[in-house]
Design an enzyme around this catalytic site. Structure first.
Site: not given
Length: 740
Positions: A114, A384
């Site tokens: 690199e 309920s």
């Protein structure tokens, strides 16, 4: 006016003449004039170009604050309570490895590939850029990049990957800016930790773990070359996807290391002779719905505890993977067997401890097909199953389980709620109304105590969804999530203490440093409801599963309580219940809100709840609940199952030691006929007792059970001359007269 204008013109003329006279000595002609003309125009254009470059060079941020973590994603590793890996969320990253712990051949491989001149340039390598430009022109293609390692870091940290002139200018100036603020080793460490290397990994440590199953500390030369080859194009050279391309790229890296003098010819041949091999990651069970919930809770903790700057962390969670597998299998099996005939396509389940520790979350039948978590994110009408919160508000207002109520038609404006059976029971008790899920009674309660009291009770219990104060509120028409309603029931299971559902136990750095501990950093739960009221409510909810709408959820071998829930047109079906060990909520329905075929909470939700809880309690010991003592009836149930050669949870295989601890004598055997007779007796209207008992005695019975002759005692009749325990409701007539 004309004279004024004339004088102004004369004055301007004189000024111009004076200016021209002063510049006359500077006047040039011929070749010098051409030189000055070109130079002045060049300076002008250069100034404009410099201003343009300066404009493009301005970084896309202010340069203040946590600039090095700008736009960074979290990398979170999750384990279960025992420390076993269960999954990740965010990216794969580990920046805990110091630069001096990374092998030299890894660093040399990266630099050779690199940026070989990394330690000599100032952030921008002008010679390298010129060389790359010449090579690209000769090849008539991009064969070599001119960006330095620092420029690539600038792009990774601050810029987008788009290829534009503005980005390249920004990249160069940011590289100079980075070099002025960080040392070369710091820049190299950031580059090695933040670069994307394929497979969702960022940094060499995460890549080494993912591709080779080892730390970057342990990679050899051929593996280092393969990792270094990923920086150029990780998608093209990922060894687990393109092994041949990865090996070819690694060979290029090795030759560049040779050219740079980092390795010898013999080392190159040795590395090529034994190329790197990508390993297959080990398989593991990932409770994805739970992980999504734990991830969101982790992010909230990081924000609330000022830990947002900790990007790489390990989180220990509350999940029980075996319970999670059982929960998912239970929901899926019922959907496979009953889904088509009953027109039900989805289900969800949440199981937690009474203190709120989430043990399992099922957000749907298949995470791969739908990542939407129906247990934590879907708001549905509870029907309920919301009523226990209404009854809890009533108990707070002075009601009791045997308070007389009247199941008769009631209207609020044009709305007249009806019972599921379309019939009315008339004069009855509060406990009977709850266990048979009558609709008129909760509406009447709301009219007497006010809907505000019900909303406050629900919110205190853990409901966080907005609750509208509408007439139908007591019947569960406001939408809530499964985890919210399960949390509310957990407050009943623990005796009325506050509950906040949690999935995170600890958060640590990768090096083991503790950042967050729930036990250390969270406040202790507070008592939010009167234990007497909770005991009364649990007593009534126990009757729901023994005599009421939730009989399919009856376990029999341990105290339990729960409630069914069914919404209008059968769009939602719920069962939420609890034992001393677990609180579990189950929901079934359809994502498009289409009706099911008469699916009630007492059908497949109750069945699923029982199936899951039987397996969850297989290794647990039966224990009492507030208001539901552990009496002889459970031992009798176990004995009857054993006599019928029915399989029992291992923890229930022997009940004698526990029965002796409770009563000091062996548990009396109870025949099925005695059980049925006792149940029928409870269904009859309460009658006055010959020896009235005060309310305080009933309270002690509900809290301490058998110590005071608990309600559900199923022991043999007492010897002659011994006073019988007071029957529940013995002071019935007196209370009825007081409540008229």
């Amino acid at each position: 006016m004309s004279s004024i204008l004339y004088e102004a013109g004369e004055r301007l003329g004189r000024i111009w003449d004076n200016y021209a006279a002063r510049l006359a000595p500077l006047k040039v002609s011929g070749l010098p004039r051409a030189f000055f003309e070109v130079g002045s125009d060049g300076l002008t254009l250069g100034l404009l170009a410099a201003l343009g470059i300066l404009y493009y060079a301005l970084p896309p941020f202010s340069g203040t604050g946590d600039i090095w973590n700008r736009g960074r994603e979290y990398a979170i590793t999750f384990t279960d309570a025992s420390g076993t890996f269960i999954g990740r969320r965010g990216v794969r990253q580990d920046d805990n490895i110091a630069l001096d712990e990374i092998p030299p051949h890894v660093i040399k491989a990266v630099l050779a590939t690199e940026d070989a001149r990394f330690f000599t340039h100032i952030g921008v390598d002008f010679f390298g850029t010129a060389r790359a430009l010449i090579r690209n022109l000769r090849a008539n293609n991009v064969v070599q990049g001119g960006s330095t390692l620092t420029q690539q870091l600038a792009k990774n940290l601050f810029l987008s990957p788009e290829r534009t002139i503005q980005r390249k200018i920004n990249e160069a100036f940011l590289a100079l800016w980075i070099e002025a603020r960080l040392t070369k080793p710091e820049i190299l460490k950031l580059y090695l930790d933040r670069s994307y290397l394929g497979g969702g990994t960022y940094g060499v440590e995460a890549a080494a773990q993912f591709y080779f199953g080892k730390s970057i500390r342990d990679v050899n030369l051929s593996e280092a070359a393969m990792l270094a080859g990923l920086f150029k194009a990780p998608s093209n050279y990922a060894p687990h996807v393109h092994p041949d391309a990865a090996r070819a790229r690694a060979n290029v890296v090795l030759h560049r290391m040779l050219d740079a003098g980092y390795i010898s010819q013999g080392e190159l041949f040795a590395a090529r002779r034994v190329p790197a091999q990508s390993t297959k990651p080990p398989s593991y069970f990932a409770p994805d719905y739970f992980l999504d919930y734990a991830y969101q809770q982790t992010l909230k903790i990081l924000q609330d505890k000022n830990l947002a700057h900790e990007y790489v962390i390990e989180v220990r969670t509350t999940v029980d993977t075996e319970l999670q597998k059982t929960a998912q299998a239970t929901i899926n099996k019922i959907l496979e067997q009953e889904g088509r005939p009953l027109h039900v396509s989805e289900g969800s389940l949440v199981a937690m401890r009474p203190d709120g520790a989430v043990k399992a979350i099922v957000g749907g039948r298949d995470y791969e097909q739908s990542q939407f978590n129906r247990a934590t994110s879907a708001r549905r009408q509870p029907g309920s199953s919301f009523k226990p919160l209404v009854y809890l508000a009533a108990l707070k207002a002075g009601y009791h389980p045997d308070t007389i109520v009247y199941d008769t038609p009631v209207s609020i404006g044009r709305w007249t709620p009806k019972n599921y059976s379309r019939k009315y029971s008339g004069r009855t008790t509060l406990a009977y109304a709850l266990r048979h899920s009558l609709n008129t009674i909760p509406v009447q309660i709301a009219m007497k105590i006010g809907r505000k009291s019900i909303i406050e009770t629900a919110q205190a219990a853990g409901i966080r969804s907005p609750l509208l104060s509408v007439a139908s509120l007591p019947l569960g028409t406001n939408e809530v999530t499964v985890i919210e309603l399960t949390t509310a029931y957990a407050t009943l299971a623990n005796g009325g203490k506050s509950v906040s559902p949690y999935a995170v136990i600890e958060i640590r750095r990768p090096n083991g440093e503790l950042l967050y501990s729930r036990e250390r950093d969270e406040p202790a739960p507070q008592q939010i409801f009167d234990p007497v009221n909770v005991a009364d409510l649990n007593y009534m909810l126990n009757q729901v599963v023994t005599q009421g709408t939730g009989r399919r959820a009856l376990l029999g071998f341990t105290p339990q309580a729960g409630k069914t829930g069914t919404t209008q047109d059968y769009r939602d079906a719920w069962f939420v219940g609890f034992t001393a060990q677990y609180v579990t909520g189950v929901w079934f329905g359809n994502d498009d809100y289409s009706p099911m075929k008469k699916v009630t909470g007492g059908s497949i939700p109750a069945t699923a709840w029982k199936t899951f809880m039987e397996k969850a309690l297989a290794t647990q010991v039966a224990a009492p609940l507030p208001g539901i003592p552990l009496d002889n009836s459970y031992a009798a149930y176990v004995a009857r199952r054993q006599s019928q050669d029915q399989k029992l949870p291992p923890a229930l295989a022997s009940t004698e030691p526990r029965s002796q601890k409770r009563s000091g004598s062996a548990v009396a055997a109870v025949s099925p006929q005695q059980r049925r007779a006792a149940a029928q007796a409870q269904m009859l209207p309460p009658v006055a007792s010959a020896t009235p008992q005060t309310q305080q005695g009933g309270v002690l019975q509900r809290i301490f059970g058998g110590l005071f002759g608990g309600r559900q005692q199923r022991a043999e009749p007492a010897p002659a001359g011994t006073a019988r325990p007071q029957v529940r409701g013995g002071n019935f007539q007196g209370r009825f007269q007081n409540n008229r």
